[in-house]
Scaffold this active site. Structure first.
Site, PDB file in Angstrom:
ATOM      1  N   TYR A 119      31.226 -10.763 -61.256  1.00  0.00           N
ATOM      2  CA  TYR A 119      31.222  -9.907 -60.054  1.00  0.00           C
ATOM      3  C   TYR A 119      32.606  -9.875 -59.414  1.00  0.00           C
ATOM      4  O   TYR A 119      33.178  -8.811 -59.177  1.00  0.00           O
ATOM      5  CB  TYR A 119      30.181 -10.414 -59.038  1.00  0.00           C
ATOM      6  CG  TYR A 119      30.398  -9.873 -57.632  1.00  0.00           C
ATOM      7  CD1 TYR A 119      30.212  -8.517 -57.356  1.00  0.00           C
ATOM      8  CD2 TYR A 119      30.802 -10.715 -56.582  1.00  0.00           C
ATOM      9  CE1 TYR A 119      30.429  -8.018 -56.068  1.00  0.00           C
ATOM     10  CE2 TYR A 119      31.013 -10.216 -55.304  1.00  0.00           C
ATOM     11  CZ  TYR A 119      30.831  -8.874 -55.053  1.00  0.00           C
ATOM     12  OH  TYR A 119      31.061  -8.371 -53.786  1.00  0.00           O
ATOM     13  N   LYS A 151      35.397  -6.873 -58.989  1.00  0.00           N
ATOM     14  CA  LYS A 151      35.896  -6.428 -57.673  1.00  0.00           C
ATOM     15  C   LYS A 151      37.422  -6.569 -57.629  1.00  0.00           C
ATOM     16  O   LYS A 151      38.122  -5.705 -57.101  1.00  0.00           O
ATOM     17  CB  LYS A 151      35.264  -7.252 -56.543  1.00  0.00           C
ATOM     18  CG  LYS A 151      33.797  -6.988 -56.273  1.00  0.00           C
ATOM     19  CD  LYS A 151      33.466  -5.577 -55.810  1.00  0.00           C
ATOM     20  CE  LYS A 151      33.931  -5.251 -54.412  1.00  0.00           C
ATOM     21  NZ  LYS A 151      33.460  -3.907 -53.972  1.00  0.00           N
ATOM     22  N   THR A 169      35.813  -7.944 -51.356  1.00  0.00           N
ATOM     23  CA  THR A 169      35.199  -9.231 -51.001  1.00  0.00           C
ATOM     24  C   THR A 169      36.216 -10.368 -51.003  1.00  0.00           C
ATOM     25  O   THR A 169      37.230 -10.294 -51.712  1.00  0.00           O
ATOM     26  CB  THR A 169      34.082  -9.543 -52.016  1.00  0.00           C
ATOM     27  OG1 THR A 169      33.625 -10.870 -51.820  1.00  0.00           O
ATOM     28  CG2 THR A 169      34.578  -9.437 -53.459  1.00  0.00           C
ATOM     29  N   ASP A 170      35.908 -11.428 -50.272  1.00  0.00           N
ATOM     30  CA  ASP A 170      36.777 -12.613 -50.299  1.00  0.00           C
ATOM     31  C   ASP A 170      36.681 -13.354 -51.628  1.00  0.00           C
ATOM     32  O   ASP A 170      37.526 -14.202 -51.943  1.00  0.00           O
ATOM     33  CB  ASP A 170      36.447 -13.556 -49.127  1.00  0.00           C
ATOM     34  CG  ASP A 170      35.012 -14.075 -49.124  1.00  0.00           C
ATOM     35  OD1 ASP A 170      34.216 -13.654 -49.981  1.00  0.00           O
ATOM     36  OD2 ASP A 170      34.686 -14.905 -48.252  1.00  0.00           O
ATOM     37  N   GLU A 171      35.640 -13.028 -52.428  1.00  0.00           N
ATOM     38  CA  GLU A 171      35.443 -13.774 -53.680  1.00  0.00           C
ATOM     39  C   GLU A 171      36.572 -13.553 -54.684  1.00  0.00           C
ATOM     40  O   GLU A 171      36.717 -14.318 -55.633  1.00  0.00           O
ATOM     41  CB  GLU A 171      34.093 -13.418 -54.316  1.00  0.00           C
ATOM     42  CG  GLU A 171      32.937 -13.722 -53.399  1.00  0.00           C
ATOM     43  CD  GLU A 171      31.606 -13.908 -54.106  1.00  0.00           C
ATOM     44  OE1 GLU A 171      31.579 -13.954 -55.346  1.00  0.00           O
ATOM     45  OE2 GLU A 171      30.593 -14.010 -53.408  1.00  0.00           O
TER      46      GLU A 171
HETATM   47  P1  NAD Z   1      24.251  -3.724 -51.892  1.00  0.00           P
HETATM   48  O1  NAD Z   1      24.014  -4.239 -53.265  1.00  0.00           O
HETATM   49  O2  NAD Z   1      23.274  -4.030 -50.818  1.00  0.00           O
HETATM   50  O3  NAD Z   1      24.401  -2.130 -51.929  1.00  0.00           O
HETATM   51  C1  NAD Z   1      25.132  -1.464 -52.918  1.00  0.00           C
HETATM   52  C2  NAD Z   1      24.798   0.027 -52.833  1.00  0.00           C
HETATM   53  O4  NAD Z   1      25.593   0.699 -53.830  1.00  0.00           O
HETATM   54  C3  NAD Z   1      23.332   0.341 -53.142  1.00  0.00           C
HETATM   55  O5  NAD Z   1      22.840   1.264 -52.212  1.00  0.00           O
HETATM   56  C4  NAD Z   1      23.375   0.947 -54.529  1.00  0.00           C
HETATM   57  O6  NAD Z   1      22.346   1.884 -54.774  1.00  0.00           O
HETATM   58  C5  NAD Z   1      24.749   1.604 -54.529  1.00  0.00           C
HETATM   59  N1  NAD Z   1      25.285   1.781 -55.888  1.00  0.00           N
HETATM   60  C6  NAD Z   1      25.347   0.863 -56.880  1.00  0.00           C
HETATM   61  N2  NAD Z   1      25.878   1.432 -57.987  1.00  0.00           N
HETATM   62  C7  NAD Z   1      26.182   2.707 -57.680  1.00  0.00           C
HETATM   63  C8  NAD Z   1      26.766   3.802 -58.392  1.00  0.00           C
HETATM   64  N3  NAD Z   1      27.134   3.673 -59.673  1.00  0.00           N
HETATM   65  N4  NAD Z   1      26.941   4.980 -57.762  1.00  0.00           N
HETATM   66  C9  NAD Z   1      26.559   5.120 -56.454  1.00  0.00           C
HETATM   67  N5  NAD Z   1      25.979   4.144 -55.734  1.00  0.00           N
HETATM   68  C10 NAD Z   1      25.790   2.947 -56.339  1.00  0.00           C
HETATM   69  O7  NAD Z   1      25.714  -4.215 -51.502  1.00  0.00           O
HETATM   70  P2  NAD Z   1      26.279  -4.726 -50.103  1.00  0.00           P
HETATM   71  O8  NAD Z   1      25.961  -6.151 -49.950  1.00  0.00           O
HETATM   72  O9  NAD Z   1      25.902  -3.759 -49.059  1.00  0.00           O
HETATM   73  O10 NAD Z   1      27.847  -4.607 -50.399  1.00  0.00           O
HETATM   74  C11 NAD Z   1      28.517  -3.373 -50.188  1.00  0.00           C
HETATM   75  C12 NAD Z   1      29.977  -3.535 -50.571  1.00  0.00           C
HETATM   76  O11 NAD Z   1      30.565  -4.561 -49.787  1.00  0.00           O
HETATM   77  C13 NAD Z   1      30.199  -3.944 -52.024  1.00  0.00           C
HETATM   78  O12 NAD Z   1      31.328  -3.271 -52.503  1.00  0.00           O
HETATM   79  C14 NAD Z   1      30.443  -5.448 -51.957  1.00  0.00           C
HETATM   80  O13 NAD Z   1      31.272  -5.869 -53.010  1.00  0.00           O
HETATM   81  C15 NAD Z   1      31.134  -5.558 -50.616  1.00  0.00           C
HETATM   82  N6  NAD Z   1      30.960  -6.844 -49.906  1.00  0.00           N
HETATM   83  C16 NAD Z   1      29.715  -7.355 -49.686  1.00  0.00           C
HETATM   84  C17 NAD Z   1      29.578  -8.529 -48.954  1.00  0.00           C
HETATM   85  C18 NAD Z   1      28.214  -9.118 -48.651  1.00  0.00           C
HETATM   86  O14 NAD Z   1      28.146 -10.227 -48.120  1.00  0.00           O
HETATM   87  N7  NAD Z   1      27.125  -8.455 -48.947  1.00  0.00           N
HETATM   88  C19 NAD Z   1      30.718  -9.175 -48.454  1.00  0.00           C
HETATM   89  C20 NAD Z   1      31.976  -8.626 -48.721  1.00  0.00           C
HETATM   90  C21 NAD Z   1      32.080  -7.447 -49.431  1.00  0.00           C
HETATM   91  O1  DAU Z   2      31.668 -13.749 -50.003  1.00  0.00           O
HETATM   92  C1  DAU Z   2      31.258 -12.421 -50.035  1.00  0.00           C
HETATM   93  C2  DAU Z   2      30.141 -12.252 -51.044  1.00  0.00           C
HETATM   94  O2  DAU Z   2      28.975 -12.821 -50.458  1.00  0.00           O
HETATM   95  C3  DAU Z   2      29.888 -10.798 -51.421  1.00  0.00           C
HETATM   96  O3  DAU Z   2      31.037 -10.286 -52.047  1.00  0.00           O
HETATM   97  C4  DAU Z   2      28.680 -10.681 -52.347  1.00  0.00           C
HETATM   98  O4  DAU Z   2      28.404  -9.326 -52.621  1.00  0.00           O
HETATM   99  C5  DAU Z   2      27.486 -11.313 -51.656  1.00  0.00           C
HETATM  100  O5  DAU Z   2      26.373 -11.290 -52.529  1.00  0.00           O
HETATM  101  C6  DAU Z   2      27.800 -12.755 -51.245  1.00  0.00           C
HETATM  102  O6  DAU Z   2      27.936 -13.601 -52.411  1.00  0.00           O
HETATM  103  P1  DAU Z   2      27.315 -15.064 -52.470  1.00  0.00           P
HETATM  104  O7  DAU Z   2      27.118 -15.435 -53.884  1.00  0.00           O
HETATM  105  O8  DAU Z   2      28.069 -15.996 -51.610  1.00  0.00           O
HETATM  106  O9  DAU Z   2      25.877 -14.789 -51.740  1.00  0.00           O
HETATM  107  P2  DAU Z   2      24.399 -15.303 -52.068  1.00  0.00           P
HETATM  108  O10 DAU Z   2      23.545 -14.902 -50.916  1.00  0.00           O
HETATM  109  O11 DAU Z   2      23.952 -14.933 -53.434  1.00  0.00           O
HETATM  110  O12 DAU Z   2      24.574 -16.891 -52.037  1.00  0.00           O
HETATM  111  C7  DAU Z   2      25.066 -17.567 -50.891  1.00  0.00           C
HETATM  112  C8  DAU Z   2      25.154 -19.046 -51.241  1.00  0.00           C
HETATM  113  O13 DAU Z   2      23.827 -19.561 -51.405  1.00  0.00           O
HETATM  114  C9  DAU Z   2      25.872 -19.316 -52.550  1.00  0.00           C
HETATM  115  O14 DAU Z   2      26.630 -20.510 -52.431  1.00  0.00           O
HETATM  116  C10 DAU Z   2      24.756 -19.495 -53.558  1.00  0.00           C
HETATM  117  C11 DAU Z   2      23.641 -20.096 -52.724  1.00  0.00           C
HETATM  118  N1  DAU Z   2      22.255 -19.735 -53.146  1.00  0.00           N
HETATM  119  C12 DAU Z   2      21.959 -18.412 -53.295  1.00  0.00           C
HETATM  120  C13 DAU Z   2      20.698 -18.028 -53.682  1.00  0.00           C
HETATM  121  C14 DAU Z   2      20.361 -16.561 -53.878  1.00  0.00           C
HETATM  122  C15 DAU Z   2      21.303 -20.720 -53.321  1.00  0.00           C
HETATM  123  O15 DAU Z   2      21.580 -21.938 -53.178  1.00  0.00           O
HETATM  124  N2  DAU Z   2      20.051 -20.337 -53.721  1.00  0.00           N
HETATM  125  C16 DAU Z   2      19.709 -19.025 -53.916  1.00  0.00           C
HETATM  126  O16 DAU Z   2      18.525 -18.748 -54.298  1.00  0.00           O
END
Ligand code: NAD
Ligand code: DAU
Length: 366
Positions: free
Chosen positions: A172, A176, A130-132
């Site tokens: 988180y 990562k 992730t970019d975080e």
């Molecule tokens: P998600 O939470 O929707 O899905 C995670 C999946 O991993 C789920 O299906 C869960 O059951 C599985 N999982 C969790 N723990 C596990 C374990 N111990 N063994 C096997 N499976 C397990 O997550 P996402 O949003 O799809 O993100 C996927 C990946 O991409 C993550 O590594 C996250 O850090 C990264 N990522 C997400 C975002 C985003 O915006 N969602 C952005 C950048 C990177």
């Molecule tokens: O940047 C990549 C990341 O983006 C991934 O690595 C993470 O897995 C993914 O969850 C996401 O993280 P964020 O924290 O940015 O996503 P989230 O949807 O939780 O929140 C987006 C923005 O909105 C953040 O600034 C927090 C804000 N927010 C979120 C929720 C859930 C609110 O203001 N209210 C809310 O209820």
């Protein structure tokens, strides 16, 4: 082998690989935590080149056995705990899954690949991050302009490049970041052919409704309040999930070993502007009066350690591999809202917890 394939991004990656690489055997390994939902893969679950295995990436013996049995030669590792708010209340689970789980996979892959005659040849361990991990960027936009709702612009002159220092702020992102370091260490120490990508915020179908966009669409539909953290001025760089999946396919096949690629949409939005766009789009699609539900917006206590701004510089990926995002945000949001409205049953099953029975229904007795 794709880990976390029942989650949000994972299901799009699995679907893309199953459909566009019929000659590959795709093994989806997922523990099915609250975030895993096999209904996300309903359309491809009977494909001959697809196998689902319920498994925990932290279970080293199980991962090793799986890799040996299936002669796994490529791993795309997405499984993780992914929600920042949950990491604030339960950091141990994040360290366990994201750090120890990644280490367990790396060690299993190392043993499995080192015992084969060709060792690391033709192998790849691709870690999705992730970019975080880079922390937060400053906002340098003049104060006056912050009242401009039109958004879709750049909010500062600094961006996350691949050589940016790691400065994670949440449990988180710290977990990562640690997993990224382990992946690189396995390349540098054992010669494992690794690649890492760091992507910005994804949105689109099948995202668990605890994240901003699906949570707010669902709340608008049910006329529940929209809890905006702080003043809603935090900026995220949004990318349509299918564009991320396409980038993953490209990098898995053509990315250079031991490299890092940043993936992002060049699409910075303040949270409050997204929330307003979601209200107007959802209201219009539901046939309500435009903006009728703006009064649902409620400013609540800010997230602890809330990163101010993320913005990706993905020029390395664009220049080396020719990847560019395909969708404008407004079009992506239209598609996304439409998908959630058309898939009310999916959303209801997730919010009621019914989705957790899907595995038992589909796979028991198999
Ligand atoms: P998600 O939470 O929707 O899905 C995670 C999946 O991993 C789920 O299906 C869960 O059951 C599985 N999982 C969790 N723990 C596990 C374990 N111990 N063994 C096997 N499976 C397990 O997550 P996402 O949003 O799809 O993100 C996927 C990946 O991409 C993550 O590594 C996250 O850090 C990264 N990522 C997400 C975002 C985003 O915006 N969602 C952005 C950048 C990177
Ligand atoms: O940047 C990549 C990341 O983006 C991934 O690595 C993470 O897995 C993914 O969850 C996401 O993280 P964020 O924290 O940015 O996503 P989230 O949807 O939780 O929140 C987006 C923005 O909105 C953040 O600034 C927090 C804000 N927010 C979120 C929720 C859930 C609110 O203001 N209210 C809310 O209820």
């Amino acid at each position: 082998m794709i880990t976390g394939g029942a989650g949000f991004i994972g299901c799009h990656v699995v679907r893309l690989f199953v459909n566009s690489h019929p000659d590959y055997r795709i093994i989806n390994v997922d523990k099915l935590t609250y975030a895993g939902n096999l209904a996300n893969l309903k359309d491809i679950e009977s494909s001959p080149n697809y196998t689902f295995v319920k498994g925990d990436i932290c279970d080293f013996e199980a991962m090793l056995s799986l890799m040996r049995t299936h002669h796994v030669d490529g791993i795309i590792h997405l499984a993780a705990e992914s929600h920042v708010d949950r990491s604030i209340s339960d950091p141990f689970t994040f360290a366990q899954t994201n750090v120890m789980g990644t280490l367990s996979l790396l060690q299993a892959a190392r043993i499995c690949w080192e015992e084969s005659p060709e060792r690391y040849e033709g192998k790849r361990f691709y870690h999705i991050s992730t970019d975080e991990v880079y922390g937060a960027l400053a906002m340098t936009m003049p104060e006056g302009e912050l009242s401009d709702r039109s958004a879709h612009k750049v909010y500062g002159n600094d961006f996350f490049t691949e050589d940016k220092k790691y400065q994670p702020h949440s449990p988180y992102s710290a977990a990562k970041a640690s997993s990224d370091h382990f992946v690189r260490a396995f390349h540098d120490t054992y010669g494992m052919p690794t690649v890492v990508t760091n992507c910005s915020n994804n949105y689109g179908p099948y995202q668990f409704p605890e994240k901003l966009i699906p949570l707010f669409i669902n709340n608008i539909c049910h006329r529940r309040s929209l809890p905006v953290y702080g003043q809603g001025l935090n900026v995220r760089d949004w990318l349509y999930v299918e564009d991320h999946a396409r980038a993953i396919d490209l990098i898995f096949h053509k990315g250079r070993t031991a490299e890092t690629y940043n993936i992002g949409g060049h699409n910075e939005w303040r949270n409050i502007d997204i929330v307003r766009l979601l209200v107007s789009t959802t209201d219009r699609m539901l046939g309500r009066k435009e903006n009728e539900d703006m009064n649902l917006i409620t400013y609540v206590t800010d997230r602890a350690g809330h990163d101010l701004r993320y913005a990706i510089d993905s020029s390395k990926l664009q220049q080396e591999l020719g990847w560019v995002p395909s969708l404008q945000f407004e079009e992506g949001i239209e598609r996304t809202v439409r998908w959630y409205l058309d898939n009310e049953q999916w959303l209801d099953n997730v919010t009621s917890g019914d989705y957790m029975n899907y595995y038992e229904k589909m796979y028991s007795g198999r």
